[in-house]
Enzyme design. Structure first.
Site, PDB file in Angstrom:
ATOM      1  N   ARG A  36       0.817  -1.219   0.000  1.00 33.49           N
ATOM      2  CA  ARG A  36       0.000   0.000   0.000  1.00 33.49           C
ATOM      3  C   ARG A  36       0.851   1.271   0.000  1.00 33.49           C
ATOM      4  O   ARG A  36       0.466   2.278  -0.582  1.00 33.49           O
ATOM      5  CB  ARG A  36      -0.928   0.007   1.208  1.00 33.49           C
ATOM      6  CG  ARG A  36      -2.045  -0.993   1.033  1.00 33.49           C
ATOM      7  CD  ARG A  36      -2.956  -0.994   2.227  1.00 33.49           C
ATOM      8  NE  ARG A  36      -4.094  -1.858   1.975  1.00 33.49           N
ATOM      9  CZ  ARG A  36      -4.790  -2.439   2.920  1.00 33.49           C
ATOM     10  NH1 ARG A  36      -4.487  -2.262   4.189  1.00 33.49           N
ATOM     11  NH2 ARG A  36      -5.810  -3.204   2.623  1.00 33.49           N
ATOM     12  N   LYS A 201     -18.677 -17.264   1.168  1.00 33.76           N
ATOM     13  CA  LYS A 201     -20.097 -17.105   1.457  1.00 33.76           C
ATOM     14  C   LYS A 201     -20.915 -16.457   0.358  1.00 33.76           C
ATOM     15  O   LYS A 201     -20.517 -15.439  -0.203  1.00 33.76           O
ATOM     16  CB  LYS A 201     -20.243 -16.225   2.704  1.00 33.76           C
ATOM     17  CG  LYS A 201     -19.788 -16.884   3.977  1.00 33.76           C
ATOM     18  CD  LYS A 201     -20.117 -15.935   5.091  1.00 33.76           C
ATOM     19  CE  LYS A 201     -19.808 -16.509   6.448  1.00 33.76           C
ATOM     20  NZ  LYS A 201     -19.915 -15.437   7.437  1.00 33.76           N
ATOM     21  N   GLY A 357      -9.700  -9.158  -1.620  1.00 35.70           N
ATOM     22  CA  GLY A 357      -8.537  -9.629  -0.890  1.00 35.70           C
ATOM     23  C   GLY A 357      -7.981 -10.980  -1.288  1.00 35.70           C
ATOM     24  O   GLY A 357      -6.825 -11.089  -1.706  1.00 35.70           O
ATOM     25  N   GLY A 380     -12.566  -4.149  -0.002  1.00 35.97           N
ATOM     26  CA  GLY A 380     -13.950  -3.764   0.312  1.00 35.97           C
ATOM     27  C   GLY A 380     -14.471  -2.684  -0.608  1.00 35.97           C
ATOM     28  O   GLY A 380     -15.622  -2.726  -1.054  1.00 35.97           O
TER      29      GLY A 380
HETATM   30  P1  AMP Z   1     -13.934 -14.586   0.590  1.00 38.51           P
HETATM   31  O1  AMP Z   1     -13.208 -13.705   1.569  1.00 38.51           O
HETATM   32  O2  AMP Z   1     -15.390 -14.649   0.776  1.00 38.51           O
HETATM   33  O3  AMP Z   1     -13.511 -14.290  -0.835  1.00 38.51           O
HETATM   34  O4  AMP Z   1     -13.469 -16.061   0.928  1.00 38.51           O
HETATM   35  C1  AMP Z   1     -12.169 -16.491   0.801  1.00 38.51           C
HETATM   36  C2  AMP Z   1     -11.991 -17.718   1.603  1.00 38.51           C
HETATM   37  O5  AMP Z   1     -12.868 -18.720   1.164  1.00 38.51           O
HETATM   38  C3  AMP Z   1     -10.612 -18.296   1.500  1.00 38.51           C
HETATM   39  O6  AMP Z   1      -9.977 -18.197   2.749  1.00 38.51           O
HETATM   40  C4  AMP Z   1     -10.818 -19.740   1.105  1.00 38.51           C
HETATM   41  O7  AMP Z   1     -10.033 -20.655   1.839  1.00 38.51           O
HETATM   42  C5  AMP Z   1     -12.276 -19.962   1.430  1.00 38.51           C
HETATM   43  N1  AMP Z   1     -12.879 -21.023   0.609  1.00 38.51           N
HETATM   44  C6  AMP Z   1     -12.836 -21.147  -0.730  1.00 38.51           C
HETATM   45  N2  AMP Z   1     -13.441 -22.262  -1.118  1.00 38.51           N
HETATM   46  C7  AMP Z   1     -13.873 -22.897  -0.016  1.00 38.51           C
HETATM   47  C8  AMP Z   1     -14.560 -24.116   0.225  1.00 38.51           C
HETATM   48  N3  AMP Z   1     -14.920 -24.917  -0.783  1.00 38.51           N
HETATM   49  N4  AMP Z   1     -14.847 -24.439   1.496  1.00 38.51           N
HETATM   50  C9  AMP Z   1     -14.470 -23.641   2.519  1.00 38.51           C
HETATM   51  N5  AMP Z   1     -13.827 -22.465   2.351  1.00 38.51           N
HETATM   52  C10 AMP Z   1     -13.519 -22.105   1.103  1.00 38.51           C
END
Ligand code: AMP
Length: 399
Positions: A36, A201, A357, A380
Protein backbone atom coordinates in the site's frame (compact mmCIF):
# COMPACT_ATOMS: atom_id res chain seq x y z
CA UNK A 1 -4.16 13.27 -19.45
CA UNK A 2 -5.88 13.43 -16.12
CA UNK A 3 -6.61 16.45 -13.98
CA UNK A 4 -3.96 15.40 -11.46
CA UNK A 5 -1.30 14.78 -14.10
CA UNK A 6 -2.04 18.11 -15.80
CA UNK A 7 -1.90 20.19 -12.66
CA UNK A 8 1.30 21.93 -11.67
CA UNK A 9 1.76 21.60 -7.91
CA UNK A 10 4.68 24.08 -7.73
CA UNK A 11 4.62 25.89 -4.36
CA UNK A 12 1.41 24.10 -3.40
CA UNK A 13 1.03 22.15 -0.20
CA UNK A 14 -0.75 18.97 -1.22
CA UNK A 15 -2.69 17.31 1.59
CA UNK A 16 -2.81 13.72 0.39
CA UNK A 17 -5.08 11.08 1.94
CA UNK A 18 -3.22 7.81 1.44
CA UNK A 19 -3.99 4.28 2.58
CA UNK A 20 -0.95 3.43 4.68
CA UNK A 21 -2.89 0.82 6.63
CA UNK A 22 -0.04 -1.69 6.35
CA UNK A 23 0.45 -4.80 8.51
CA UNK A 24 3.11 -4.41 11.21
CA UNK A 25 4.99 -7.05 13.16
CA UNK A 26 3.42 -7.19 16.64
CA UNK A 27 6.69 -6.87 18.57
CA UNK A 28 9.16 -5.02 16.35
CA UNK A 29 6.58 -2.89 14.48
CA UNK A 30 8.44 -3.68 11.24
CA UNK A 31 6.27 -3.41 8.13
CA UNK A 32 5.47 -6.93 6.88
CA UNK A 33 3.86 -5.90 3.55
CA UNK A 34 4.49 -2.45 2.06
CA UNK A 35 2.29 -2.83 -1.05
CA UNK A 36 0.00 0.00 0.00
CA UNK A 37 2.88 2.38 0.68
CA UNK A 38 4.51 1.60 -2.66
CA UNK A 39 1.21 2.20 -4.43
CA UNK A 40 1.12 5.81 -3.21
CA UNK A 41 4.68 6.74 -4.23
CA UNK A 42 3.94 7.89 -7.83
CA UNK A 43 1.40 10.42 -6.55
CA UNK A 44 3.78 11.77 -3.91
CA UNK A 45 6.63 11.91 -6.40
CA UNK A 46 4.60 13.84 -8.96
CA UNK A 47 3.85 16.62 -6.45
CA UNK A 48 7.49 16.77 -5.34
CA UNK A 49 8.77 16.78 -8.91
CA UNK A 50 6.53 19.75 -9.67
CA UNK A 51 8.09 21.67 -6.78
CA UNK A 52 5.25 21.22 -4.33
CA UNK A 53 5.29 19.88 -0.79
CA UNK A 54 3.41 16.88 0.57
CA UNK A 55 1.42 16.35 3.75
CA UNK A 56 0.39 12.72 4.14
CA UNK A 57 -2.53 11.56 6.25
CA UNK A 58 -3.73 8.00 6.82
CA UNK A 59 -5.29 5.63 9.28
CA UNK A 60 -3.52 2.53 10.60
CA UNK A 61 -5.34 -0.35 12.25
CA UNK A 62 -8.33 0.07 14.49
CA UNK A 63 -7.36 2.07 17.56
CA UNK A 64 -10.13 2.06 20.16
CA UNK A 65 -9.62 5.00 22.49
CA UNK A 66 -7.08 7.56 21.31
CA UNK A 67 -3.37 7.03 20.68
CA UNK A 68 -1.84 3.53 20.90
CA UNK A 69 1.84 2.88 20.24
CA UNK A 70 1.15 -0.15 18.04
CA UNK A 71 -0.90 1.96 15.66
CA UNK A 72 1.47 4.92 15.41
CA UNK A 73 2.39 6.01 11.90
CA UNK A 74 5.83 6.90 13.27
CA UNK A 75 6.71 3.24 12.57
CA UNK A 76 6.44 4.03 8.84
CA UNK A 77 8.73 7.07 8.67
CA UNK A 78 11.99 5.24 8.01
CA UNK A 79 10.60 2.99 5.30
CA UNK A 80 8.74 5.84 3.62
CA UNK A 81 11.99 7.76 3.45
CA UNK A 82 13.65 4.73 1.80
CA UNK A 83 10.82 4.45 -0.74
CA UNK A 84 11.39 8.13 -1.56
CA UNK A 85 15.07 7.54 -2.31
CA UNK A 86 16.32 8.68 1.06
CA UNK A 87 14.32 11.91 1.27
CA UNK A 88 13.80 13.12 4.83
CA UNK A 89 10.26 12.53 6.06
CA UNK A 90 9.10 14.86 8.81
CA UNK A 91 6.63 13.50 11.33
CA UNK A 92 3.96 15.27 13.37
CA UNK A 93 2.89 13.35 16.46
CA UNK A 94 -0.69 14.50 15.97
CA UNK A 95 -2.77 15.00 12.83
CA UNK A 96 -4.30 18.27 14.01
CA UNK A 97 -3.18 20.67 16.76
CA UNK A 98 -0.26 23.02 17.18
CA UNK A 99 2.66 20.85 16.10
CA UNK A 100 0.94 19.61 12.94
CA UNK A 101 -0.25 23.11 12.04
CA UNK A 102 3.14 24.69 12.69
CA UNK A 103 5.13 22.04 10.81
CA UNK A 104 2.70 22.14 7.89
CA UNK A 105 2.82 25.94 7.73
CA UNK A 106 6.63 25.93 7.61
CA UNK A 107 6.86 23.13 5.04
CA UNK A 108 9.03 24.11 2.08
CA UNK A 109 8.82 22.99 -1.55
CA UNK A 110 10.09 19.43 -1.91
CA UNK A 111 9.46 18.49 1.74
CA UNK A 112 7.31 15.64 3.03
CA UNK A 113 5.37 15.58 6.29
CA UNK A 114 3.60 12.50 7.63
CA UNK A 115 0.82 13.09 10.16
CA UNK A 116 0.00 10.77 13.04
CA UNK A 117 -2.87 8.26 12.72
CA UNK A 118 -6.18 9.96 11.86
CA UNK A 119 -8.12 7.33 13.79
CA UNK A 120 -6.59 8.42 17.09
CA UNK A 121 -9.58 10.78 16.87
CA UNK A 122 -12.97 9.15 16.80
CA UNK A 123 -14.08 12.19 14.79
CA UNK A 124 -12.34 10.68 11.74
CA UNK A 125 -14.67 7.70 11.36
CA UNK A 126 -17.67 9.75 12.46
CA UNK A 127 -17.04 12.10 9.55
CA UNK A 128 -16.95 15.06 11.93
CA UNK A 129 -17.03 18.37 10.04
CA UNK A 130 -15.05 20.44 12.52
CA UNK A 131 -12.28 17.82 12.52
CA UNK A 132 -12.29 17.71 8.70
CA UNK A 133 -12.05 21.49 8.60
CA UNK A 134 -9.00 21.46 10.91
CA UNK A 135 -7.31 18.92 8.63
CA UNK A 136 -8.20 20.94 5.54
CA UNK A 137 -6.36 24.00 6.90
CA UNK A 138 -3.04 22.13 6.61
CA UNK A 139 -2.94 22.06 2.79
CA UNK A 140 -3.70 24.21 -0.25
CA UNK A 141 -5.13 21.31 -2.25
CA UNK A 142 -6.62 17.94 -1.29
CA UNK A 143 -5.67 14.76 -3.09
CA UNK A 144 -7.56 11.55 -2.39
CA UNK A 145 -5.36 8.56 -3.21
CA UNK A 146 -6.84 6.15 -0.65
CA UNK A 147 -8.96 3.81 -2.76
CA UNK A 148 -8.98 1.26 0.07
CA UNK A 149 -11.13 3.60 2.18
CA UNK A 150 -13.12 5.17 -0.66
CA UNK A 151 -16.26 3.33 0.50
CA UNK A 152 -16.18 5.15 3.83
CA UNK A 153 -17.60 8.64 4.40
CA UNK A 154 -14.92 9.56 6.90
CA UNK A 155 -13.61 13.04 7.67
CA UNK A 156 -10.39 12.75 5.65
CA UNK A 157 -11.79 10.62 2.80
CA UNK A 158 -14.97 12.52 1.98
CA UNK A 159 -16.20 15.20 4.39
CA UNK A 160 -13.03 17.28 3.95
CA UNK A 161 -13.91 17.85 0.27
CA UNK A 162 -16.28 20.70 1.07
CA UNK A 163 -13.39 22.81 2.34
CA UNK A 164 -11.69 22.80 -1.06
CA UNK A 165 -13.07 24.28 -4.27
CA UNK A 166 -13.60 21.81 -7.10
CA UNK A 167 -10.36 22.87 -8.83
CA UNK A 168 -8.44 22.02 -5.66
CA UNK A 169 -9.76 18.47 -5.23
CA UNK A 170 -7.98 15.64 -7.00
CA UNK A 171 -7.82 11.90 -7.36
CA UNK A 172 -4.24 10.72 -6.95
CA UNK A 173 -2.70 8.42 -9.55
CA UNK A 174 -3.58 5.21 -7.68
CA UNK A 175 -7.19 6.26 -7.22
CA UNK A 176 -7.40 7.22 -10.90
CA UNK A 177 -6.05 3.85 -11.96
CA UNK A 178 -8.50 2.00 -9.71
CA UNK A 179 -11.46 4.02 -10.91
CA UNK A 180 -10.46 3.66 -14.57
CA UNK A 181 -10.05 -0.12 -14.24
CA UNK A 182 -13.41 -0.49 -12.51
CA UNK A 183 -15.13 1.74 -15.08
CA UNK A 184 -13.58 -0.30 -17.89
CA UNK A 185 -15.32 -3.37 -16.51
CA UNK A 186 -18.57 -1.85 -15.30
CA UNK A 187 -19.37 0.52 -18.12
CA UNK A 188 -17.12 -0.18 -21.09
CA UNK A 189 -16.89 -3.96 -21.00
CA UNK A 190 -16.40 -5.70 -24.30
CA UNK A 191 -18.45 -8.89 -24.51
CA UNK A 192 -18.26 -11.74 -23.71
CA UNK A 193 -17.84 -10.45 -20.16
CA UNK A 194 -17.19 -13.17 -17.58
CA UNK A 195 -17.35 -12.56 -13.85
CA UNK A 196 -15.63 -15.18 -11.70
CA UNK A 197 -17.01 -15.13 -8.20
CA UNK A 198 -15.64 -17.40 -5.51
CA UNK A 199 -14.87 -17.39 -1.82
CA UNK A 200 -16.66 -18.62 1.20
CA UNK A 201 -20.10 -17.10 1.46
CA UNK A 202 -23.04 -16.42 -0.82
CA UNK A 203 -24.24 -13.77 1.64
CA UNK A 204 -21.09 -11.67 1.07
CA UNK A 205 -21.46 -11.80 -2.68
CA UNK A 206 -25.20 -11.50 -3.34
CA UNK A 207 -25.14 -7.80 -4.15
CA UNK A 208 -22.21 -8.09 -6.51
CA UNK A 209 -23.80 -11.04 -8.32
CA UNK A 210 -27.11 -9.18 -8.64
CA UNK A 211 -25.39 -6.14 -10.12
CA UNK A 212 -23.33 -8.31 -12.47
CA UNK A 213 -26.48 -10.03 -13.73
CA UNK A 214 -27.15 -6.67 -15.42
CA UNK A 215 -23.73 -6.52 -17.04
CA UNK A 216 -22.02 -9.86 -17.54
CA UNK A 217 -22.69 -12.51 -20.18
CA UNK A 218 -21.28 -15.32 -17.99
CA UNK A 219 -20.92 -15.74 -14.25
CA UNK A 220 -18.67 -18.48 -12.90
CA UNK A 221 -19.44 -19.43 -9.32
CA UNK A 222 -16.81 -21.41 -7.42
CA UNK A 223 -15.44 -21.75 -3.90
CA UNK A 224 -17.45 -22.61 -0.82
CA UNK A 225 -20.43 -20.61 -2.02
CA UNK A 226 -21.04 -23.01 -4.91
CA UNK A 227 -22.38 -25.67 -2.49
CA UNK A 228 -25.28 -23.49 -1.37
CA UNK A 229 -26.31 -23.44 -5.05
CA UNK A 230 -25.89 -27.23 -5.29
CA UNK A 231 -28.04 -27.89 -2.23
CA UNK A 232 -30.67 -25.37 -3.35
CA UNK A 233 -31.12 -27.45 -6.51
CA UNK A 234 -31.57 -30.65 -4.53
CA UNK A 235 -27.97 -31.89 -4.50
CA UNK A 236 -26.21 -33.70 -1.66
CA UNK A 237 -23.19 -31.78 -0.44
CA UNK A 238 -22.02 -33.75 2.62
CA UNK A 239 -20.28 -31.44 5.09
CA UNK A 240 -19.48 -28.74 2.51
CA UNK A 241 -19.92 -25.11 3.43
CA UNK A 242 -23.58 -24.14 3.12
CA UNK A 243 -25.73 -21.22 4.13
CA UNK A 244 -29.13 -22.78 4.66
CA UNK A 245 -30.77 -19.38 5.00
CA UNK A 246 -29.58 -18.50 1.49
CA UNK A 247 -31.00 -21.46 -0.43
CA UNK A 248 -33.89 -19.43 -1.81
CA UNK A 249 -31.53 -16.57 -2.68
CA UNK A 250 -29.44 -19.00 -4.72
CA UNK A 251 -32.53 -20.18 -6.62
CA UNK A 252 -33.61 -16.59 -7.23
CA UNK A 253 -30.19 -15.78 -8.68
CA UNK A 254 -30.41 -18.77 -11.03
CA UNK A 255 -33.91 -17.74 -12.10
CA UNK A 256 -32.95 -14.11 -12.70
CA UNK A 257 -29.95 -15.22 -14.73
CA UNK A 258 -32.22 -17.29 -16.95
CA UNK A 259 -34.52 -14.34 -17.52
CA UNK A 260 -31.60 -12.08 -18.37
CA UNK A 261 -29.91 -14.65 -20.54
CA UNK A 262 -26.78 -14.71 -18.38
CA UNK A 263 -25.00 -18.08 -18.26
CA UNK A 264 -24.25 -19.21 -14.72
CA UNK A 265 -21.47 -21.80 -14.54
CA UNK A 266 -21.28 -23.99 -11.44
CA UNK A 267 -18.54 -26.56 -10.81
CA UNK A 268 -19.68 -29.97 -12.01
CA UNK A 269 -17.05 -31.77 -9.93
CA UNK A 270 -15.12 -31.06 -6.73
CA UNK A 271 -12.03 -32.10 -4.84
CA UNK A 272 -13.46 -33.45 -1.61
CA UNK A 273 -11.81 -33.97 1.79
CA UNK A 274 -12.68 -35.91 4.94
CA UNK A 275 -11.76 -32.92 7.11
CA UNK A 276 -10.91 -29.23 6.78
CA UNK A 277 -7.15 -29.69 7.09
CA UNK A 278 -3.99 -29.64 5.01
CA UNK A 279 -3.41 -33.36 5.71
CA UNK A 280 -6.97 -34.50 4.96
CA UNK A 281 -7.66 -37.54 2.81
CA UNK A 282 -8.94 -36.39 -0.56
CA UNK A 283 -10.99 -37.70 -3.45
CA UNK A 284 -13.10 -36.31 -6.28
CA UNK A 285 -16.87 -36.30 -6.59
CA UNK A 286 -19.68 -34.80 -8.61
CA UNK A 287 -20.45 -31.52 -6.82
CA UNK A 288 -24.10 -32.39 -6.25
CA UNK A 289 -23.38 -35.92 -4.97
CA UNK A 290 -20.80 -35.48 -2.23
CA UNK A 291 -20.87 -38.41 0.20
CA UNK A 292 -21.72 -37.89 3.88
CA UNK A 293 -18.67 -37.12 5.98
CA UNK A 294 -16.88 -35.39 3.06
CA UNK A 295 -16.69 -31.74 2.05
CA UNK A 296 -15.90 -29.94 -1.21
CA UNK A 297 -12.78 -27.83 -0.77
CA UNK A 298 -11.87 -27.09 -4.39
CA UNK A 299 -13.38 -27.30 -7.86
CA UNK A 300 -12.52 -30.51 -9.69
CA UNK A 301 -10.58 -30.94 -12.93
CA UNK A 302 -13.69 -31.09 -15.16
CA UNK A 303 -14.97 -27.84 -13.66
CA UNK A 304 -11.54 -26.24 -14.02
CA UNK A 305 -11.42 -27.21 -17.71
CA UNK A 306 -14.97 -25.97 -18.34
CA UNK A 307 -14.37 -22.65 -16.52
CA UNK A 308 -11.08 -22.18 -18.37
CA UNK A 309 -12.87 -22.55 -21.73
CA UNK A 310 -15.37 -19.86 -20.77
CA UNK A 311 -12.59 -17.56 -19.56
CA UNK A 312 -10.50 -18.04 -22.69
CA UNK A 313 -13.42 -16.91 -24.87
CA UNK A 314 -13.96 -13.74 -22.84
CA UNK A 315 -12.95 -10.20 -23.72
CA UNK A 316 -13.58 -8.79 -20.25
CA UNK A 317 -12.93 -10.64 -16.98
CA UNK A 318 -13.63 -9.71 -13.40
CA UNK A 319 -12.32 -12.08 -10.73
CA UNK A 320 -13.30 -11.89 -7.09
CA UNK A 321 -12.73 -14.79 -4.70
CA UNK A 322 -10.82 -18.09 -4.89
CA UNK A 323 -12.22 -21.36 -6.27
CA UNK A 324 -11.18 -23.36 -3.23
CA UNK A 325 -9.18 -23.35 -0.03
CA UNK A 326 -6.08 -22.22 -1.94
CA UNK A 327 -4.18 -21.61 1.31
CA UNK A 328 -3.74 -25.41 1.52
CA UNK A 329 -1.72 -27.08 -1.22
CA UNK A 330 -4.16 -29.95 -1.77
CA UNK A 331 -6.96 -27.51 -2.61
CA UNK A 332 -5.26 -24.93 -4.77
CA UNK A 333 -5.37 -26.53 -8.24
CA UNK A 334 -8.74 -25.00 -9.12
CA UNK A 335 -7.72 -21.45 -8.26
CA UNK A 336 -4.39 -21.96 -10.06
CA UNK A 337 -6.15 -23.23 -13.21
CA UNK A 338 -8.33 -20.13 -13.21
CA UNK A 339 -5.26 -17.90 -12.82
CA UNK A 340 -3.66 -19.65 -15.81
CA UNK A 341 -6.80 -19.16 -17.91
CA UNK A 342 -7.16 -15.49 -16.93
CA UNK A 343 -3.50 -14.91 -17.80
CA UNK A 344 -3.92 -16.65 -21.20
CA UNK A 345 -7.02 -14.65 -22.00
CA UNK A 346 -5.26 -11.41 -21.02
CA UNK A 347 -2.37 -12.36 -23.27
CA UNK A 348 -4.94 -12.69 -26.07
CA UNK A 349 -6.17 -9.15 -25.52
CA UNK A 350 -8.87 -9.48 -22.88
CA UNK A 351 -9.08 -6.90 -20.09
CA UNK A 352 -8.87 -8.65 -16.70
CA UNK A 353 -9.38 -7.12 -13.31
CA UNK A 354 -8.69 -9.02 -10.11
CA UNK A 355 -10.27 -7.42 -7.08
CA UNK A 356 -10.99 -8.46 -3.52
CA UNK A 357 -8.54 -9.63 -0.89
CA UNK A 358 -8.23 -13.37 -1.35
CA UNK A 359 -8.16 -13.59 -5.13
CA UNK A 360 -5.48 -10.89 -5.10
CA UNK A 361 -3.51 -12.93 -2.56
CA UNK A 362 -3.92 -16.04 -4.74
CA UNK A 363 -2.78 -14.30 -7.93
CA UNK A 364 0.27 -12.93 -6.08
CA UNK A 365 1.00 -16.30 -4.46
CA UNK A 366 0.95 -18.10 -7.81
CA UNK A 367 3.12 -15.42 -9.45
CA UNK A 368 0.49 -14.20 -11.92
CA UNK A 369 0.48 -10.59 -10.76
CA UNK A 370 2.08 -9.33 -13.98
CA UNK A 371 -0.14 -11.43 -16.20
CA UNK A 372 -3.48 -9.78 -15.53
CA UNK A 373 -4.50 -6.29 -16.65
CA UNK A 374 -5.17 -4.81 -13.23
CA UNK A 375 -5.03 -5.89 -9.60
CA UNK A 376 -7.07 -3.74 -7.28
CA UNK A 377 -5.56 -2.65 -3.97
CA UNK A 378 -8.95 -1.95 -2.40
CA UNK A 379 -10.82 -5.09 -1.34
CA UNK A 380 -13.95 -3.76 0.31
CA UNK A 381 -14.03 -0.61 -1.79
CA UNK A 382 -13.79 -2.54 -5.07
CA UNK A 383 -16.49 -4.94 -3.93
CA UNK A 384 -18.86 -2.07 -3.15
CA UNK A 385 -18.03 -0.43 -6.47
CA UNK A 386 -19.06 -3.63 -8.23
CA UNK A 387 -22.19 -3.84 -6.14
CA UNK A 388 -23.15 -0.63 -7.95
CA UNK A 389 -22.79 1.64 -4.93
CA UNK A 390 -21.59 5.24 -5.08
CA UNK A 391 -18.34 5.42 -3.12
CA UNK A 392 -18.20 8.53 -0.89
CA UNK A 393 -14.45 8.99 -1.47
CA UNK A 394 -15.01 9.15 -5.22
CA UNK A 395 -18.17 11.25 -5.10
CA UNK A 396 -16.43 13.79 -2.82
CA UNK A 397 -13.81 14.56 -5.48
CA UNK A 398 -16.25 14.63 -8.39
CA UNK A 399 -19.14 16.62 -6.90
P1 AMP B 1 -13.93 -14.59 0.59
O1 AMP B 1 -13.21 -13.70 1.57
O2 AMP B 1 -15.39 -14.65 0.78
O3 AMP B 1 -13.51 -14.29 -0.84
O4 AMP B 1 -13.47 -16.06 0.93
C1 AMP B 1 -12.17 -16.49 0.80
C2 AMP B 1 -11.99 -17.72 1.60
O5 AMP B 1 -12.87 -18.72 1.16
C3 AMP B 1 -10.61 -18.30 1.50
O6 AMP B 1 -9.98 -18.20 2.75
C4 AMP B 1 -10.82 -19.74 1.10
O7 AMP B 1 -10.03 -20.66 1.84
C5 AMP B 1 -12.28 -19.96 1.43
N1 AMP B 1 -12.88 -21.02 0.61
C6 AMP B 1 -12.84 -21.15 -0.73
N2 AMP B 1 -13.44 -22.26 -1.12
C7 AMP B 1 -13.87 -22.90 -0.02
C8 AMP B 1 -14.56 -24.12 0.22
N3 AMP B 1 -14.92 -24.92 -0.78
N4 AMP B 1 -14.85 -24.44 1.50
C9 AMP B 1 -14.47 -23.64 2.52
N5 AMP B 1 -13.83 -22.46 2.35
C10 AMP B 1 -13.52 -22.11 1.10
Amino acid sequence: MSKFSNYNFANQKALIRVDFNVPLDKTTFAITDDTRMKAAIPTIQKVLNDGGSVILMSHLGRPKEGPEEKYSLSHLVKHLSELLNGKTVLFANDCIGEQATLTASMLKAGEVLLLENLRFYKEEEKGDEAFAEKLSKLGDVWVNDAFGTAHRAHASTAVIAKFFSKEKRFFGLLMEAEVNAAEQVLHKAQKPFTAIIGGAKVSDKILIIENLLEKATDIIIGGGMAYTFMKAQGGSIGNSLCEDDRLSTALEILEKAKQKNVQIHLPEDSVIADKFAADANTNTATSNAIPDGWMGLDIGSKAAAHFSEVIKKSKTILWNGPMGVFEMEKFQSGTKAIAVAVAASTENGAFSLVGGGDSVAAVNQFGFNNKVSYISTGGGAMLEYFEGKVLPGIAAVNE
